[in-house]
Design an enzyme around this catalytic site. Sequence first.
Site, PDB file in Angstrom:
ATOM      1  N   GLU A 134      -0.581 -10.969  -6.010  1.00  0.00           N
ATOM      2  CA  GLU A 134       0.625 -10.437  -5.379  1.00  0.00           C
ATOM      3  C   GLU A 134       0.581 -10.694  -3.884  1.00  0.00           C
ATOM      4  O   GLU A 134      -0.503 -10.662  -3.296  1.00  0.00           O
ATOM      5  CB  GLU A 134       0.737  -8.921  -5.654  1.00  0.00           C
ATOM      6  N   HIS A 142       5.687  -4.250  -7.953  1.00  0.00           N
ATOM      7  CA  HIS A 142       4.634  -3.257  -7.698  1.00  0.00           C
ATOM      8  C   HIS A 142       5.210  -2.029  -6.993  1.00  0.00           C
ATOM      9  O   HIS A 142       4.810  -1.670  -5.877  1.00  0.00           O
ATOM     10  CB  HIS A 142       3.505  -3.862  -6.878  1.00  0.00           C
TER      11      HIS A 142
END
Length: 538
Positions: free
Chosen positions: A263, A282
């Site tokens: 990420e 997220h």
Amino acid sequence: MSERLKILVKEKLADSGVQLLREHFDVDLGDSWSDDEFRARIGDYHGILIRSATKMTEEYIALGSNLRVIGRAGVGVNNVDVPAATRRGIIVANAPQSNVVTAAEHTLALLLSLARNVPQADASLKGGKWERSKFGGVEVYEKTLGVIGFGRIGQLVAERAKGFGMKVVAYDPFVASDRYRDLGVEKAETIADAVGDADFITVHLPVTPETRGSLDADFFAHVKEGARLINCARGELVDDAALKAALDSGKLSGAALDVFPSEPITDYPLFDGYPNVVVTPHLGASTAEAQDRAGVQTAEQVIAALTGGTVTTAVNIPAIAAEDMEVLGPFVPLCQQLGKLAVSLADGSIDALELEFFGRIGERDTRLLSIAVLQGVLSGHTEEEVNQVNAPSIAEERGIEVTETKRATARDFTDLVRVTVVSGDTRQRVVGTNVGRRNRPHLLEVWGQRFDLQLERDLALFRYEDVPGMIGRVGSIFGEKGINIVSAAVGRTPGDDDGPARDGNAVMVVTTDAPVPAEVVGEIVAGAGFLDGRAVTL
């Protein structure tokens, strides 16, 4: 009047947290500082609050000559060199419970989005289409939710799912059976049992060598046809190719993902062409309340650290008294190893731990050793990192009862540690001590058999019928697989009241210079006369 202590809030923090700090200290905001300014000024502060962007390396910690506490407004502390802080007597504290409610709620939000096709319908209608018949969903009422990982977040998810009338089945061997009953959740003995009949599956596991990529083809093979998967835990838990194959084949009718292998990410294979996949960037901890809670909780810990209060979320603790450390310190690694070994031999959920300390150590305050055992038992099996401060509370919230017994004498040895894991009606006991000037950890008993073997990082244990040739068979297979044996010992059942009656079986413990693959253990145990086998890395 003494001069007020100074606090640096290095990153953006909720106003409520900053205001709480200002009631006690002089506070500066340094979220716009350059690295040069940070280096030049950090030595002025007694405490610092950070989030995830600031890396408190050993170098920065050394520059903070007046630092007494580092507060991390969030769950992890991987951006803080905790050992370096500990060496300088600096307390490191975090906010481990700041986002558990938020993460649980986001899991339910994704579950409902999957069930009712909410994102897809939203995009369609905003795109100028009225496709009411296309987005018919399913009810969650009376559906089964399989929960993999039943710690803080998993338990909150279960409570909320039951509010929707769902049946909840959970798997986590590190939660006592009573805890499942208290929450009205069915306890699964294996992961396959938890997902076999589940209409929805949610995972709440830490990333360890054992769990990384564990949602693989074998996992999905056990999943009910048409189930839906939600992952708000860690992206590394999922084998991406296996997930894609399960969706392509229809084994899974949908998936909702809040986390990914790396990420930030914008080119994940399931982002395009998978209308049955719901994704969010997220957002599990991204609510105003969670951010506010993290700021306030961390501020409270910093205040406690600098005003003589109790720092309940410290991830390190000051050194114990020198006279106690001299006796107890060398036994901390042994206790961690015995805890890890005992739990690796247990079958079923961990209901209780019985800890016994004999000899000189039994004359001291052995809480440090009990905590070390808990670290060995729990590390790698909980959502948050287990440390000397939070280990007892994590055990308590999972319903694991811990009892401690001490005696000032130890038969045969100067000191002795016994660790017993209770799982329902079964008990697994391991016994160890330290030997020599260098306090080498030695294993003295396992599976009801006694011996004396110096513990190494990697070992394998076998229980078998006590007949000739068994040792040679283990050695031959290890040789064929290129596994080098460092040492070995064979134990027989104790012939006194401390152990079970002689049953005609023996135990062999082998230490090696590298981890023993599970398939090698399986091959040996499959042979005639072998009853059980385990490979353990301590």
